[in-house]
Design a protein around this motif. Sequence first.
Motif, mmCIF file in Angstrom:
data_model
loop_
_atom_site.group_PDB
_atom_site.id
_atom_site.type_symbol
_atom_site.label_atom_id
_atom_site.label_comp_id
_atom_site.label_asym_id
_atom_site.label_seq_id
_atom_site.Cartn_x
_atom_site.Cartn_y
_atom_site.Cartn_z
ATOM 1 N N ALA A 161 114.455 60.975 127.809
ATOM 2 C CA ALA A 161 115.917 60.964 127.858
ATOM 3 C C ALA A 161 116.328 59.605 128.425
ATOM 4 C CB ALA A 161 116.428 62.090 128.741
ATOM 5 N N PHE A 162 117.565 59.202 128.140
ATOM 6 C CA PHE A 162 118.090 57.942 128.646
ATOM 7 C C PHE A 162 119.423 58.195 129.316
ATOM 8 C CE2 PHE A 162 115.543 56.846 124.997
ATOM 9 C CZ PHE A 162 114.779 55.795 125.471
ATOM 10 N N VAL A 163 119.673 57.399 130.338
ATOM 11 C CA VAL A 163 120.962 57.465 131.012
ATOM 12 C C VAL A 163 121.536 56.062 131.014
ATOM 13 C CG1 VAL A 163 122.076 57.826 133.217
ATOM 14 C CG2 VAL A 163 120.224 59.337 132.507
ATOM 15 N N ARG A 164 122.806 55.938 130.677
ATOM 16 C CA ARG A 164 123.400 54.600 130.750
ATOM 17 C C ARG A 164 124.880 54.673 131.106
ATOM 18 N NH1 ARG A 164 125.559 54.020 125.459
ATOM 19 N NH2 ARG A 164 124.497 55.361 123.970
ATOM 20 N N GLY A 165 125.368 53.543 131.584
ATOM 21 C CA GLY A 165 126.773 53.418 131.947
ATOM 22 C C GLY A 165 127.541 52.744 130.830
ATOM 23 N N ASN A 166 128.562 51.977 131.204
ATOM 24 C CA ASN A 166 129.407 51.350 130.193
ATOM 25 C C ASN A 166 128.642 50.353 129.335
ATOM 26 O OD1 ASN A 166 131.645 52.724 130.977
ATOM 27 N ND2 ASN A 166 132.476 51.068 132.261
ATOM 28 N N ASN A 167 129.140 50.190 128.128
ATOM 29 C CA ASN A 167 128.591 49.167 127.246
ATOM 30 C C ASN A 167 128.951 47.776 127.739
ATOM 31 O OD1 ASN A 167 127.397 50.830 125.385
ATOM 32 N ND2 ASN A 167 129.182 50.886 124.015
ATOM 33 N N LEU A 168 128.096 46.829 127.440
ATOM 34 C CA LEU A 168 128.420 45.421 127.638
ATOM 35 C C LEU A 168 128.892 44.886 126.287
ATOM 36 C CD1 LEU A 168 125.082 44.453 129.402
ATOM 37 C CD2 LEU A 168 127.292 44.833 130.514
ATOM 38 N N HIS A 169 129.720 43.832 126.330
ATOM 39 C CA HIS A 169 130.123 43.207 125.072
ATOM 40 C C HIS A 169 128.943 42.472 124.471
ATOM 41 C CE1 HIS A 169 134.313 44.033 124.958
ATOM 42 N NE2 HIS A 169 134.470 43.652 126.217
ATOM 43 N N GLY A 170 128.706 42.700 123.214
ATOM 44 C CA GLY A 170 127.710 41.903 122.512
ATOM 45 C C GLY A 170 128.350 40.619 122.019
ATOM 46 N N ALA A 171 127.542 39.772 121.369
ATOM 47 C CA ALA A 171 128.070 38.490 120.875
ATOM 48 C C ALA A 171 128.983 38.702 119.677
ATOM 49 C CB ALA A 171 126.922 37.563 120.499
ATOM 50 N N GLY A 172 128.924 39.866 119.046
ATOM 51 C CA GLY A 172 129.775 40.117 117.879
ATOM 52 C C GLY A 172 129.302 39.304 116.681
ATOM 53 N N GLY A 173 130.183 39.134 115.714
ATOM 54 C CA GLY A 173 129.841 38.317 114.550
ATOM 55 C C GLY A 173 128.823 38.966 113.643
ATOM 56 N N MET A 174 128.159 38.114 112.894
ATOM 57 C CA MET A 174 127.210 38.560 111.874
ATOM 58 C C MET A 174 125.840 37.983 112.175
ATOM 59 S SD MET A 174 129.384 39.905 109.637
ATOM 60 C CE MET A 174 129.007 39.685 107.923
ATOM 61 N N PRO A 175 124.779 38.692 111.809
ATOM 62 C CA PRO A 175 123.442 38.179 112.109
ATOM 63 C C PRO A 175 123.180 36.802 111.493
ATOM 64 C CG PRO A 175 123.330 40.469 111.421
ATOM 65 C CD PRO A 175 124.733 40.012 111.168
ATOM 66 N N THR A 176 122.524 35.972 112.259
ATOM 67 C CA THR A 176 122.239 34.592 111.841
ATOM 68 C C THR A 176 121.559 34.541 110.475
ATOM 69 O OG1 THR A 176 121.963 34.006 114.138
ATOM 70 C CG2 THR A 176 121.064 32.456 112.536
ATOM 71 N N GLY A 177 122.084 33.689 109.636
ATOM 72 C CA GLY A 177 121.457 33.470 108.327
ATOM 73 C C GLY A 177 122.037 34.333 107.222
ATOM 74 N N THR A 178 122.741 35.403 107.596
ATOM 75 C CA THR A 178 123.282 36.281 106.547
ATOM 76 C C THR A 178 124.414 35.606 105.786
ATOM 77 O OG1 THR A 178 124.723 37.327 108.169
ATOM 78 C CG2 THR A 178 122.687 38.482 107.660
ATOM 79 N N GLY A 179 125.008 34.546 106.371
ATOM 80 C CA GLY A 179 126.110 33.851 105.700
ATOM 81 C C GLY A 179 125.661 32.602 104.976
ATOM 82 N N GLY A 180 124.355 32.338 104.930
ATOM 83 C CA GLY A 180 123.868 31.109 104.292
ATOM 84 C C GLY A 180 123.780 29.965 105.296
ATOM 85 N N ARG A 181 123.594 28.756 104.772
ATOM 86 C CA ARG A 181 123.416 27.595 105.651
ATOM 87 C C ARG A 181 124.545 26.592 105.476
ATOM 88 N NH1 ARG A 181 117.742 26.196 107.027
ATOM 89 N NH2 ARG A 181 117.806 24.129 106.163
ATOM 90 N N ALA A 182 124.928 25.937 106.572
ATOM 91 C CA ALA A 182 125.925 24.873 106.492
ATOM 92 C C ALA A 182 125.547 23.770 107.473
ATOM 93 C CB ALA A 182 127.316 25.416 106.811
ATOM 94 N N ALA A 183 126.035 22.563 107.191
ATOM 95 C CA ALA A 183 125.699 21.420 108.052
ATOM 96 C C ALA A 183 126.896 21.063 108.927
ATOM 97 C CB ALA A 183 125.300 20.220 107.197
ATOM 98 N N VAL A 184 126.683 21.049 110.228
ATOM 99 C CA VAL A 184 127.769 20.699 111.141
ATOM 100 C C VAL A 184 127.672 19.226 111.520
ATOM 101 C CG1 VAL A 184 126.466 21.501 113.198
ATOM 102 C CG2 VAL A 184 128.949 21.251 113.303
ATOM 103 N N LEU A 185 128.835 18.546 111.479
ATOM 104 C CA LEU A 185 128.898 17.169 111.955
ATOM 105 C C LEU A 185 129.101 17.245 113.460
ATOM 106 C CD1 LEU A 185 129.888 17.073 108.881
ATOM 107 C CD2 LEU A 185 130.900 14.878 109.492
ATOM 108 N N ILE A 186 128.071 16.891 114.186
ATOM 109 C CA ILE A 186 128.126 17.115 115.622
ATOM 110 C C ILE A 186 128.289 15.791 116.363
ATOM 111 C CG2 ILE A 186 125.589 17.119 115.859
ATOM 112 C CD1 ILE A 186 127.494 19.630 117.826
ATOM 113 N N SER A 187 129.268 15.753 117.259
ATOM 114 C CA SER A 187 129.457 14.571 118.104
ATOM 115 C C SER A 187 129.106 15.013 119.515
ATOM 116 C CB SER A 187 130.912 14.134 118.043
ATOM 117 O OG SER A 187 131.713 15.096 118.682
ATOM 118 N N GLY A 188 129.377 14.174 120.483
ATOM 119 C CA GLY A 188 129.118 14.600 121.855
ATOM 120 C C GLY A 188 130.360 15.208 122.487
ATOM 121 N N GLY A 189 131.384 15.469 121.663
ATOM 122 C CA GLY A 189 132.664 15.917 122.216
ATOM 123 C C GLY A 189 132.713 17.405 122.525
#
Length: 361
Positions: free
Chosen positions: A131-159
């Motif tokens: 058996a398991f006992v638990r309290g309140n849920n914690l918020h998960g990260a939400g969204g969709m599992p990584t990779g399920t939306g395909g790949r994209a390239a981000v232009l990353i700066s140091g900003g």
Amino acid sequence: MRRHLAPLGTFQFTKSQSTIMVEPEDPDTDLDDTVDALTRVFGIAALSRAAVCEKDIEDIAATALEYLKEPLEDAKTFKVEAKRSDKKFPMKSPEICREMGGRILRRFHHLKVDVHNPDITVTVEVRDRYAFVRGNNLHGAGGMPTGTGGRAAVLISGGIDSPVASYMMAKRGIELVAVHFASPPYTSELAEMKVMELLKKVARYSGWITTFVVPFTEIQEQIRDKCPEEYFTIIMRRVMMMISARIAKSQNCHALITGESVGQVASQTMYALACTDCAADMPVFRPCIGMDKDEIIAISRKIDTFETSIEPYEDCCTVFTPKHPKTKPRLDDVLKAEANMENLDEMMDRAVAGVKKVVIK
Ligand code: ATP
Ligand code: MG
């Protein structure tokens, strides 16, 4: 989840209906770190940490009173929910709730039952082995599992903005590839290390990020020498788009991502964005487009990139900045200004040939 938890030990994953149970194989596994890592896995809406006990109401009650002591002390109202997947368990779910509710009330006199909006919900689950006992849920990260939306390239700066944009698109299930433009000696090794540091923080959510550092000095110097000053930035940003799109295609990416937001700087007016947009022959995702700086900063604090982003290193966007950039550039004029560089294609070939590849884990 396996990838995120790999550094912390070995775990067993069991799926039943919409719940995935994660159990460490080694009892010494650090569960705080485990929960922390799981809160960054996209695709998980909520999670909770549970205590295991025997399938016996005495043990279940004792475990609940002990394991949830602190949150029950802090709460004013509670309710009990029970789930019984083992139908051989002698008590039915409503009976488990009544029994547990009674025991909790007898132990914590300040508590009241509130079945609609309780401060804490105590959940008892009777499964096949335990058996398991638990309290309140914690918020998960939400969204969709990584990779399920395909790949994209981000232009990353140091900003501040582009790490946030990376996180936001990764959250939608997009696997990230990163492109960073460096212009040594105008930009330093330290500026590049800062970008890698930021990507590492994003990778805590997104998973591995294959990163390409593009040598951009020659192109920037040519822009400075050949093009009218008021168009420096916009042409530079167009060339960034063109090179990024080439790299993106070679990496099976189907979109570019930037941290731009309307009106933030001269190169981010609607007119300027239209001129940079058409330099890329693929969709450009700009998840920060309608956000105020405050809102972007709030996310950067949440994902812990803010403090790194504000370290004062130069970016190639801050070298050769025009005194009076055009805020309403017309594409015709921009193309004419850009055509002053006769050898742009060869320079872009050289830049692409000279990229340095780093895998951020
Ligand atoms: P950021 O906070 O992301 O640097 P910013 O508001 O400072 O954004 P700019 O410097 O004009 O805006 O850059 C706009 C966008 O262009 C960035 O969000 C990023 O996507 C991209 N960009 C800027 N500099 C670089 C670079 N050196 N390499 C790769 N992409 C860049
Ligand atoms: Mg910037």
